[in-house]
Design an enzyme around this catalytic site. Structure first.
Site, PDB file in Angstrom:
ATOM      1  N   ASP A   1       0.837  -1.207   0.000  1.00 33.62           N
ATOM      2  CA  ASP A   1       0.000   0.000   0.000  1.00 33.62           C
ATOM      3  C   ASP A   1       0.865   1.248   0.000  1.00 33.62           C
ATOM      4  OD1 ASP A   1      -2.621  -1.307   0.134  1.00 33.62           O
ATOM      5  OD2 ASP A   1      -1.850  -2.072   2.029  1.00 33.62           O
TER       6      ASP A   1
ATOM      7  N   GLU B   1       0.627 -12.705   4.983  1.00 29.54           N
ATOM      8  CA  GLU B   1       1.683 -12.134   4.129  1.00 29.54           C
ATOM      9  C   GLU B   1       2.986 -12.047   4.917  1.00 29.54           C
ATOM     10  OE1 GLU B   1      -1.082  -9.365   1.197  1.00 29.54           O
ATOM     11  OE2 GLU B   1      -0.245  -8.464   2.975  1.00 29.54           O
TER      12      GLU B   1
HETATM   13  C1  5RP Z   1      -3.089  -7.085   0.903  1.00 25.21           C
HETATM   14  C2  5RP Z   1      -1.923  -6.212   0.664  1.00 25.21           C
HETATM   15  C3  5RP Z   1      -1.699  -5.726  -0.734  1.00 25.21           C
HETATM   16  O1  5RP Z   1      -0.429  -6.086  -1.125  1.00 25.21           O
HETATM   17  C4  5RP Z   1      -1.835  -4.232  -0.769  1.00 25.21           C
HETATM   18  O2  5RP Z   1      -3.097  -3.899  -0.210  1.00 25.21           O
HETATM   19  C5  5RP Z   1      -1.709  -3.695  -2.173  1.00 25.21           C
HETATM   20  O3  5RP Z   1      -2.820  -4.069  -2.921  1.00 25.21           O
HETATM   21  P1  5RP Z   1      -2.978  -3.719  -4.455  1.00 25.21           P
HETATM   22  O4  5RP Z   1      -1.953  -4.524  -5.197  1.00 25.21           O
HETATM   23  O5  5RP Z   1      -4.395  -4.152  -4.760  1.00 25.21           O
HETATM   24  O6  5RP Z   1      -2.776  -2.249  -4.614  1.00 25.21           O
HETATM   25  O7  5RP Z   1      -1.148  -5.900   1.527  1.00 25.21           O
HETATM   26  O8  5RP Z   1      -3.243  -7.380   2.262  1.00 25.21           O
END
Ligand code: 5RP
Length: 225
Positions: A84, A103
């Site tokens: 994010d 993760e």
């Molecule tokens: C999920 C995460 C994702 O890696 C993060 O939210 C980024 O998401 P996106 O690739 O849809 O922008 O940490 O828990």
């Protein structure tokens, strides 16, 4: 280029980090989904994958990629996932997709963490994106009071279209902490880890990324940390 085209570009570039014959750690989210679709094209080169969420496991299986339980895998050569926010030092906020705990666990057994992100995710200071914290539901209020003392505004993440809390793959709830300016991500990760009832915090600084593939209009930039 659209944001999706940038995500697609970094997902394709991440294939260069896949180690032939190995089991690959795979993250969660829209960028990770693009990566899974790319991985499917070379699935004959890998043994399989460990997934960081039920959604990722389902997408991998849908492509005919074998999904291994982490308990059956001693080590991973590489873990590939989105973020994010990420700093120029490789510290990240993750968990927008609510998969932060798995993760973090899957990433912890990987020799290399490759972050894939569109350029908008690169920041000077973490915290404009509300920091996700996964908690045991019975500890929600106690943890929120403790998180308030850190200077942010904690808010329970709700299930879409409902007043009930969103429930993760682990049976936890997510508290999103807005309004933080995280100047020392390692110290804050350690501090939040100590709060009883916290399952995991979406700060990935103690173990950040080793490489970040960042999508921009003029191509994919590689940052190494
Ligand atoms: C999920 C995460 C994702 O890696 C993060 O939210 C980024 O998401 P996106 O690739 O849809 O922008 O940490 O828990």
């Amino acid at each position: 280029m659209t944001q999706d085209e940038l995500k697609q570009a970094v997902a394709a570039a991440a294939i260069a980090y896949v180690v032939d014959g190995e089991i690959i750690g795979v993250g969660t989210g829209s960028t990770a989904n693009f990566f899974i679709d790319e991985l499917a094209k070379i699935k004959h080169r890998i043994k399989g994958a460990v997934a960081s969420s039920e959604a990722t496991a389902a997408r991998l299986r849908g492509h005919g990629i074998d999904v291994y339980a982490l308990n059956d895998v001693a080590a991973l050569a590489v873990y590939i996932d989105g973020a994010d926010e990420i700093t120029a030092a490789g510290a990240m906020i993750k968990g927008g997709g609510a998969a932060l705990t798995r993760e973090k666990i899957v990433a912890s057994v990987a020799a290399k963490f490759v972050c894939i992100a569109d350029g908008s995710k690169l920041v000077d200071t973490l915290g404009a994106f509300a920091l996700p914290v996964e908690v045991l539901p019975m500890a929600r209020a106690a943890v929120m009071r403790r998180l308030s003392t850190l200077g942010g505004q904690p808010k329970l993440r709700l299930k879409a279209g409902s007043d009930a809390g969103f429930i993760t793959d682990n049976g936890g709830e997510i508290i999103d902490v807005a309004g933080l300016s995280i100047t020392d991500p390692v110290a804050l990760e350690r501090e939040i880890n100590q709060i009883p009832g916290v399952i995991a915090v979406g700060l990935f600084a103690l173990r950040g990324a080793d490489v970040c593939l960042l999508g921009a209009g003029d191509g994919v930039r590689t940052l190494t940390f």
